[in-house]
Design an enzyme around this catalytic site. Structure first.
Site, short mmCIF file in Angstrom:
data_model
loop_
_atom_site.label_atom_id
_atom_site.label_comp_id
_atom_site.label_asym_id
_atom_site.label_seq_id
_atom_site.Cartn_x
_atom_site.Cartn_y
_atom_site.Cartn_z
N LYS A 1 2.47 9.59 -2.50
CA LYS A 1 3.14 10.36 -1.44
C LYS A 1 2.36 10.23 -0.12
O LYS A 1 2.94 9.97 0.92
CB LYS A 1 3.20 11.82 -1.85
CG LYS A 1 3.59 12.76 -0.73
CD LYS A 1 3.65 14.20 -1.18
CE LYS A 1 2.35 14.96 -1.07
NZ LYS A 1 1.92 15.30 0.28
N ASN A 2 1.04 10.41 -0.20
CA ASN A 2 0.25 10.44 1.03
C ASN A 2 0.07 9.06 1.68
O ASN A 2 -0.49 8.96 2.77
CB ASN A 2 -1.11 11.08 0.78
CG ASN A 2 -1.00 12.59 0.61
OD1 ASN A 2 0.08 13.16 0.75
ND2 ASN A 2 -2.12 13.23 0.29
N ASP B 1 -7.70 17.60 -3.26
CA ASP B 1 -6.39 17.67 -3.93
C ASP B 1 -6.52 17.64 -5.47
O ASP B 1 -5.50 17.75 -6.16
CB ASP B 1 -5.49 16.51 -3.46
CG ASP B 1 -4.94 16.75 -2.06
OD1 ASP B 1 -5.10 17.86 -1.54
OD2 ASP B 1 -4.35 15.81 -1.49
N ARG C 1 3.97 19.58 6.78
CA ARG C 1 3.06 19.40 7.91
C ARG C 1 2.93 17.94 8.30
O ARG C 1 2.70 17.61 9.46
CB ARG C 1 1.66 19.89 7.55
CG ARG C 1 1.55 21.33 7.20
CD ARG C 1 0.12 21.70 6.98
NE ARG C 1 -0.59 21.81 8.23
CZ ARG C 1 -1.33 20.90 8.78
NH1 ARG C 1 -1.49 19.73 8.18
NH2 ARG C 1 -1.94 21.09 9.91
N ARG D 1 -5.51 24.77 9.06
CA ARG D 1 -5.09 23.36 9.23
C ARG D 1 -4.60 23.02 10.64
O ARG D 1 -3.42 22.74 10.85
CB ARG D 1 -4.03 23.00 8.19
CG ARG D 1 -4.54 23.13 6.78
CD ARG D 1 -3.55 22.67 5.77
NE ARG D 1 -3.57 21.23 5.57
CZ ARG D 1 -2.84 20.61 4.63
NH1 ARG D 1 -2.05 21.28 3.87
NH2 ARG D 1 -2.92 19.32 4.49
N VAL E 1 -13.45 21.32 2.00
CA VAL E 1 -12.52 20.72 2.96
C VAL E 1 -11.60 21.77 3.58
O VAL E 1 -11.40 21.79 4.80
CB VAL E 1 -11.70 19.59 2.29
CG1 VAL E 1 -10.70 19.00 3.28
CG2 VAL E 1 -12.62 18.51 1.76
N CYS F 1 -0.55 27.60 6.90
CA CYS F 1 -0.05 27.22 5.59
C CYS F 1 -0.93 27.87 4.54
O CYS F 1 -1.97 28.44 4.86
CB CYS F 1 0.04 25.71 5.43
SG CYS F 1 -1.46 24.91 4.97
N ARG G 1 7.48 18.74 -4.28
CA ARG G 1 7.08 18.06 -3.05
C ARG G 1 6.16 16.88 -3.37
O ARG G 1 6.07 15.95 -2.57
CB ARG G 1 6.32 19.03 -2.13
CG ARG G 1 7.19 20.08 -1.50
CD ARG G 1 6.39 20.87 -0.48
NE ARG G 1 5.54 19.97 0.26
CZ ARG G 1 4.28 20.22 0.62
NH1 ARG G 1 3.73 21.37 0.33
NH2 ARG G 1 3.59 19.32 1.28
C1 UD1 Z 1 -4.34 15.12 4.09
C2 UD1 Z 1 -3.50 15.04 2.86
C3 UD1 Z 1 -3.74 16.25 1.96
C4 UD1 Z 1 -5.24 16.38 1.67
C5 UD1 Z 1 -6.06 16.35 2.95
C6 UD1 Z 1 -7.56 16.28 2.68
C7 UD1 Z 1 -1.56 13.82 3.64
C8 UD1 Z 1 -0.11 13.85 4.01
N1 UD1 Z 1 -2.10 14.98 3.27
O1 UD1 Z 1 -3.95 16.30 4.80
O2 UD1 Z 1 -3.02 16.06 0.74
O3 UD1 Z 1 -5.47 17.63 1.03
O4 UD1 Z 1 -5.72 15.18 3.72
O5 UD1 Z 1 -7.88 15.21 1.88
O6 UD1 Z 1 -2.18 12.78 3.66
N2 UD1 Z 1 -8.84 19.41 10.86
C9 UD1 Z 1 -9.17 19.91 12.11
N3 UD1 Z 1 -8.48 19.46 13.21
C10 UD1 Z 1 -7.48 18.54 13.11
C11 UD1 Z 1 -7.15 18.03 11.85
C12 UD1 Z 1 -7.86 18.48 10.74
O7 UD1 Z 1 -10.07 20.75 12.24
O8 UD1 Z 1 -6.89 18.18 14.14
C13 UD1 Z 1 -9.58 19.88 9.65
C14 UD1 Z 1 -8.68 20.63 8.67
O9 UD1 Z 1 -8.55 21.98 9.01
C15 UD1 Z 1 -9.41 20.43 7.36
C16 UD1 Z 1 -10.04 19.03 7.52
O10 UD1 Z 1 -9.99 18.75 8.91
O11 UD1 Z 1 -10.44 21.37 7.21
C17 UD1 Z 1 -9.33 17.94 6.75
O12 UD1 Z 1 -7.94 18.00 7.01
P1 UD1 Z 1 -7.05 16.69 7.13
O13 UD1 Z 1 -7.76 15.51 6.56
O14 UD1 Z 1 -6.53 16.58 8.53
O15 UD1 Z 1 -5.83 17.05 6.19
P2 UD1 Z 1 -4.37 16.49 6.32
O16 UD1 Z 1 -4.41 15.17 7.00
O17 UD1 Z 1 -3.48 17.56 6.86
#
Ligand code: UD1
Length: 418
Positions: A22-23, A305, A93, A122, A327, A117, A397
């Site tokens: 999915k990701n 995850d 998201r 996030r 994380v 969420c 999902r």
């Molecule tokens: C992706 C995955 C999700 C997985 C996560 C971490 C997809 C669609 N989803 O989510 O399944 O759980 O990676 O491996 O690929 N952060 C910030 N600012 C930002 C963006 C992120 O502070 O602009 C922080 C988040 O709050 C979190 C950390 O970075 O603490 C990691 O999040 P992120 O890797 O961005 O998660 P997703 O990409 O949403």
């Protein structure tokens, strides 16, 4: 609302096929917006998040054709809207992934802010900051990220935190920008590398794929190609953990052991025997697992995850496990539900202390997010009695045909209609 009913206590035996990730499918589908010609994406899992992405692209006017076995052909040439509305973004998201491609290719985008969420705040600040540094004018207005850009310019981007979709968004934008973009502290998850491979096949110039520094030399146009997304390492890890909890022997096909070394290492530590080939993994488990300590971290660390599933494993293991979530904030909702099944879990900030019990007992439980719901299914597979898991739209999902796959392995599980 649909629910799952699980009667626990059966060992798992047999073979199943692992679906596409999915990701990886979500960013690759967003990348189709960058292509000059039609693209075909294969090995797409049949999941709600994919349907949401197709609806999102469809509402923008993008042409979509679903071929046999979930090969999706996408043609962005008919696009007429550049908006990702709140009602779709709030259910997924990852809709934010269209922001970079829309700005880079069409110079405009309006993407709803995802909002809170179940697993923490996030934010998407790093996506926005990176695009601004590349020359996009972005305002946050009416709950939307509204962006305009002439051609984006390459920039040096230092990510404060490693973000998966943030890296993907900026990498896609950089592929069509003018000049060189350097992304430092880039996420190294295999799905980021898969997107990079797809972009390179489309004609992008990228160096450092799979490392924490990505160098992207922008090009003027990218081609439509055919691309198969990589197997789902989290689905793989979930079924392996299920088998380690239930005992028995399962073989997972069409997967890739190299994608989940941290998880396989922990399963061996808990007592499972694991054999691997190029595209398969076989796990044999005799007796009760031993509790293991988990520390989640960005790849190649132990994936967040898979944290919930290992909480379920520790809950019925011999000994005590310490699970640290590094994380996301607030990602232990599943533990509260497992406590209702008799699990002995004490949560202290970002750490869950889990003392294994001999048996869990069935209870009605509620899924709160995607991976939390998977962990409740695993708990149900070993619990005495019949566990009912509510709100399983979360599971749909991210897990393709979960009840069919588990039933194929011998589990007593069925879906109750609304
Ligand atoms: C992706 C995955 C999700 C997985 C996560 C971490 C997809 C669609 N989803 O989510 O399944 O759980 O990676 O491996 O690929 N952060 C910030 N600012 C930002 C963006 C992120 O502070 O602009 C922080 C988040 O709050 C979190 C950390 O970075 O603490 C990691 O999040 P992120 O890797 O961005 O998660 P997703 O990409 O949403």
């Amino acid at each position: 609302m649909e629910r799952l009913l699980i009667r626990g206590g059966r060992p798992l035996e047999g073979e199943i096929r692992i679906s596409g990730a999915k990701n990886a499918a979500l960013p690759v589908m967003a990348a189709t917006l960058l292509a000059d010609g039609p693209m075909t994406v294969g090995n797409i899992p049949h999941l709600h998040d994919i349907t949401t992405t197709m609806e999102l692209l469809g509402r923008m006017g993008v042409g979509l054709t679903v071929h046999e076995r979930m090969q999706v052909e996408v043609d962005a040439s008919t696009i007429e809207s550049f908006r990702a509305p709140y009602e779709l973004v709030k259910t997924m998201r990852a809709s934010i992934l269209v922001l970079g491609p829309l700005l880079a290719r069409f110079g405009r985008a309006e993407v709803s802010l995802p909002g809170g969420c179940a697993i923490g705040s996030r934010p998407v600040n790093l996506h926005v900051d990176g695009l601004r540094a590349m020359g996009a004018e972005i305002v946050i207005e009416d709950g939307y990220i509204k962006g305009r850009a002439k051609r984006l310019r390459g920039a040096r981007l230092r990510m404060d935190v490693s973000t998966v979709t943030g890296t993907e968004n900026l990498m896609m934008a950089a592929a069509l920008a003018e000049g060189t973009t350097i992304i430092e502290n880039a996420a190294q998850e295999p799905e980021v590398a898969d997107l990079a491979h797809c972009l390179m096949r489309m004609g992008a110039y990228l160096e450092g794929v799979g490392t924490s520094t990505l160098v992207i030399e922008g090009v003027e146009r990218l081609n439509g190609i055919e691309y198969q997304v990589l197997p789902d390492r989290i689905e793989t890890g979930t079924y392996l953990t299920a088998a380690a909890m239930c005992g028995g022997r399962v073989k997972l096909k069409d997967t890739h052991p190299g994608l989940l070394e941290a998880v396989i290492g922990k399963l061996r530590e808990c007592g499972a025997a694991i054999d691997t080939g190029e595209d398969w993994i076989e796990l044999t488990m005799v007796g009760r697992p031993r509790a293991v300590d988990i520390d989640t971290a960005p790849y190649p660390g132990f994936p967040t995850d898979m944290q919930a599933q290992f909480c379920a494993l520790d809950a019925i293991s011999d000994g005590t496990g310490k699970v640290v979530e590094n994380v996301f904030e607030n990602r232990f909702m599943h533990c509260l539900e497992m406590q209702r099944m008799g699990a002995d879990i004490h949560i202290d900030g970002h750490t869950a202390h889990i003392r294994g019990v001999d048996r869990l007992t069935a209870a009605p439980v509620m899924a709160t997010d995607l991976r939390a719901s998977a962990s409740l299914v695993l708990a149900g597979l070993v619990a005495d009695g019949e566990t009912r898991v509510d709100r399983i739209y979360h599971i749909d999902r991210g897990y393709e045909c979960i009840e069919e796959k588990l039933a194929q392995l011998g589990a007593d599980i069925r879906r109750l209609p609304e």
